[in-house]
Write an enzyme that holds these catalytic residues in place. Structure first.
Site, PDB file in Angstrom:
ATOM      1  N   HIS A 134      37.488  46.515  45.674  1.00 52.10           N
ATOM      2  CA  HIS A 134      38.538  46.859  46.813  1.00 52.10           C
ATOM      3  C   HIS A 134      38.442  48.316  46.975  1.00 52.10           C
ATOM      4  O   HIS A 134      39.386  48.852  47.804  1.00 52.10           O
ATOM      5  CB  HIS A 134      39.816  46.544  46.022  1.00 52.10           C
ATOM      6  N   HIS A 173      40.248  37.780  44.813  1.00 52.40           N
ATOM      7  CA  HIS A 173      40.539  38.660  45.911  1.00 52.40           C
ATOM      8  C   HIS A 173      39.575  39.083  47.068  1.00 52.40           C
ATOM      9  O   HIS A 173      38.577  38.940  46.596  1.00 52.40           O
ATOM     10  CB  HIS A 173      41.049  39.880  45.307  1.00 52.40           C
TER      11      HIS A 173
END
Ligand SMILES: [Zn+2]
Length: 356
Positions: A134, A173
């Site tokens: 991320h 994710h």
């Protein structure tokens, strides 16, 4: 065949604090050392660690971090870390000394990649922390400080003259940081299989396909919540395999999260350790067919203390071809929702048909 395994005790010293807000009684942060330490302990207990090639990390240099991250961002992390710690970005706290640990995580993924490129091992697993997928150019996110896999890909390209690299991210994710790093780049094919609309918000849609020369070299596969082994294996068969085969990478990197497991508190998917074993075999076969088996896994998320160890063991058993005597006490053959459902197949087919 040999599998490299990279780990360092200091990965466990990255302190994410209590995760407290003014409204919540302090508890451990979701991203804490336990899931990964327990995975390492199970690997040791099973006897598997002793059969893998031990790889030791080094810290990534600041020049290596600058291949992706901005000076201002690197400096801010270093300065906060030298004092009492702080926030790398939203939801991404760190304590004193985490700058060095995050550099050790990025450097660890680089070392695991070089071990494969040099032929020291056939494939490798880097059990690093903090995670990386991320992290953006100038912002930490989702518990990630530096983009471990993005930096390893940039290193492979700059130092090892590897021209084409594929990343296949199956953390639950979206791998937004890796996507950002190569969005304009036709030489790195970035693929992310994740839960639709989960995290980051408004990120990881089918429409994000890359820009400029990188058009069509980013593929998102947002699966509906509740997807099980059928949806994941079909997504790999119908989208990942043909896309990677036509791209012809010389190296495959896998941002590997175990938060698509049925027991994970931060995802709503249904994978079991046996799913991870089978999916790993599929990626290994793809690597054998395209790049001489050169595949590197780098640990990302996974927040079930009880279950991450079994998912990790099954994955590394599949990578190494070694089966230990440990059985997954939490796995169930009769879990519902494992078959491919029509609404899952519809999105997979839509993406498959959009491939160039
Ligand atoms: Zn995750």
């Amino acid at each position: 065949m040999s599998t490299g395994f990279l780990w360092h005790e200091k990965y466990m010293w990255h302190d994410t604090g209590s995760g407290a807000t003014p409204d919540v009684e302090p508890d451990e942060h979701f991203e804490n050392a336990d899931t990964k330490r327990r995975m390492k302990n199970l690997l040791d207990l099973s006897g598997l660690t002793d059969q893998l090639v031990r790889l030791d990390p080094r810290m990534a240099t600041e020049d290596e971090l600058r291949r992706f991250h901005t000076d201002d961002y690197i400096n801010s992390i270093r300065e906060l870390s030298d004092h009492l710690g702080g926030m790398a970005g939203p939801g991404t706290p760190f304590g004193k000394g985490s700058y060095e640990i995050a550099k050790l995580a990025a450097g660890g993924t680089i070392v695991a990649t070089e071990a494969v490129l040099s032929g020291q091992v056939n494939n490798s697993y880097a059990l690093v922390r903090p995670p990386g997928h991320h992290a953006e150019r100038d912002l930490g996110r989702g518990f990630c400080i530096f983009g471990n896999v993005a930096l390893a890909a940039m290193h492979a390209r700059d130092i090892w003259q590897i021209e084409r690299i594929a990343t296949i991210d199956w953390d639950v994710h979206h791998g937004n940081g890796t996507q950002q790093a190569f969005y304009d780049d036709p030489n790195v094919l970035t693929i992310s299989i994740h839960q639709d609309g989960l995290f980051p918000k408004d990120s990881g849609t089918v429409e994000e396909r890359g820009a400029n020369n990188g058009q069509n070299y980013n593929i998102n596969i947002p699966l509906p919540a509740g997807s099980g082994h059928g949806a994941y294996s079909t997504a790999i068969e119908r989208v990942v395999v043909p896309a990677v085969q036509s791209f012809r990478p010389q190296l495959i990197l896998v941002p590997c999260g175990f938060d698509a497991s049925v027991y994970d508190p931060l995802g709503r998917m249904l994978l079991t350790s046996e799913s991870y074993r089978e999916l790993t075999k599929m990626l290994l076969a793809l690597a054998n067919a395209t790049c001489d088996g050169k595949i590197v896994f780098s640990h990302e998320g996974g927040y079930s203390k009880r279950y991450v160890p079994f998912c990790g063991l099954a994955t590394i058993e599949a990578l190494s071809g070694i089966r230990t005597e440990i059985t997954d006490q939490a796995g169930r053959d009769d879990l519902p929702g494992q078959e491919l459902a029509p609404h899952q197949e519809a999105i997979i087919n839509e993406i498959a048909q959009s491939l160039p």
